[in-house]
Write a protein that holds these residues in place. Sequence first.
Motif, PDB file in Angstrom:
ATOM      1  N   ARG A  16      47.112 -48.014  -1.801  1.00 59.75           N
ATOM      2  CA  ARG A  16      47.270 -49.058  -2.815  1.00 59.75           C
ATOM      3  C   ARG A  16      46.316 -48.829  -3.985  1.00 59.75           C
ATOM      4  N   SER A  17      45.036 -48.610  -3.672  1.00 55.45           N
ATOM      5  CA  SER A  17      44.059 -48.345  -4.726  1.00 55.45           C
ATOM      6  C   SER A  17      42.969 -47.435  -4.194  1.00 55.45           C
ATOM      7  N   VAL A  18      42.285 -46.766  -5.113  1.00 59.48           N
ATOM      8  CA  VAL A  18      41.150 -45.912  -4.781  1.00 59.48           C
ATOM      9  C   VAL A  18      40.031 -46.239  -5.756  1.00 59.48           C
ATOM     10  N   ASP A  19      38.888 -46.589  -5.213  1.00 59.87           N
ATOM     11  CA  ASP A  19      37.737 -46.984  -6.040  1.00 59.87           C
ATOM     12  C   ASP A  19      38.106 -48.089  -7.023  1.00 59.87           C
TER      13      ASP A  19
ATOM     14  N   PRO B 146      36.765 -48.985  -0.477  1.00 60.92           N
ATOM     15  CA  PRO B 146      37.312 -48.629  -1.792  1.00 60.92           C
ATOM     16  C   PRO B 146      37.573 -47.132  -1.940  1.00 60.92           C
ATOM     17  N   GLY B 147      36.640 -46.299  -1.483  1.00 55.59           N
ATOM     18  CA  GLY B 147      36.734 -44.864  -1.710  1.00 55.59           C
ATOM     19  C   GLY B 147      37.646 -44.166  -0.729  1.00 55.59           C
ATOM     20  N   ILE B 148      38.232 -43.056  -1.169  1.00 54.56           N
ATOM     21  CA  ILE B 148      39.215 -42.363  -0.339  1.00 54.56           C
ATOM     22  C   ILE B 148      38.576 -41.742   0.895  1.00 54.56           C
ATOM     23  N   ASP B 149      37.318 -41.299   0.806  1.00 58.38           N
ATOM     24  CA  ASP B 149      36.702 -40.671   1.971  1.00 58.38           C
ATOM     25  C   ASP B 149      36.550 -41.657   3.123  1.00 58.38           C
ATOM     26  N   ARG B 150      36.156 -42.891   2.826  1.00 55.12           N
ATOM     27  CA  ARG B 150      36.030 -43.897   3.872  1.00 55.12           C
ATOM     28  C   ARG B 150      37.401 -44.378   4.349  1.00 55.12           C
ATOM     29  N   GLN B 151      38.378 -44.411   3.450  1.00 50.11           N
ATOM     30  CA  GLN B 151      39.729 -44.740   3.884  1.00 50.11           C
ATOM     31  C   GLN B 151      40.229 -43.700   4.888  1.00 50.11           C
TER      32      GLN B 151
END
Length: 289
Positions: free
Chosen positions: A37-40, A17-22
Amino acid sequence: MRADRIRLSGIGDEAAPGIDRQIAAVTRLGWDSVELRSVDGTALADLDDAAFKAVSGRLAAAGLGVSCVDSRIGNWARTVRSPFEDDLAELDRLAERCAALGTRFVRIMSYPNDGLSQADWEYEVLGRMEQLAARAERAGLVLVHENCAGWAASDPARMLRLVEAGGPALRLLFDVGNGIAYGYEAHELLPYIAPYVEHVHIKDGTGDTETQFYSLPGDGRCRVADSLRYLFDRGYRGTVSIEPHLNIRPHEGWSDPSGDYVDQFVAYGRRLEALVGALGAADTAGVAT
């Protein structure tokens, strides 16, 4: 055949979900972009300004580009009777954000029906697409229609009607694996639509319209390698983006609480690299240079 200029990417919220892991997921793969597409759990267009600034800042710090942004325009949750103003507003919001992110591709769909006759459904969809495409062209964007939900979900003739209605600012996104859930063979679309494909999604699996079982690319029945070969042989040089559906499907509100999603995402990406490499990109493993 040369596939060595293909850019590999992935829909980040299928890793985390989070941008850092993405960012961590695509960085581990050594790829230069992410598809947003989505963040958190919040759609890109709905992030407040501070949250969006943080996202764009983290991407810039990581040296990552954005291959495409996935909107909700015309998707399975917005029928042909849904307020068109919502889609126009989302496109305007994304136009600003695409400029900041350095991307011009916006994923759309073509409005599921909601009680209209076939003729009225077609008229309404094509009218909306003309307006959306005109607005996108003014903003320097290209709308890419996915073979998923809506009037042109699986019919290549209808897809070409969309392209005709939208002009140069409307092209196609080919998802190799969408046929499972919608009851058709996606590979069979390619002889009709290949010249208009500007973006590709990779998922694979088995099942039917009731139940789908997703797998690593090449392990299902979606003819991933055949589809990529067909596109590469006909000059496709765009992005190939993974949408694993293995652990997280944010748009469906589903996630598997077990396992490491980033590890699965990376394993999926490695499998795609192998498939692309076997099709002619041995020197770069499919990563654009």
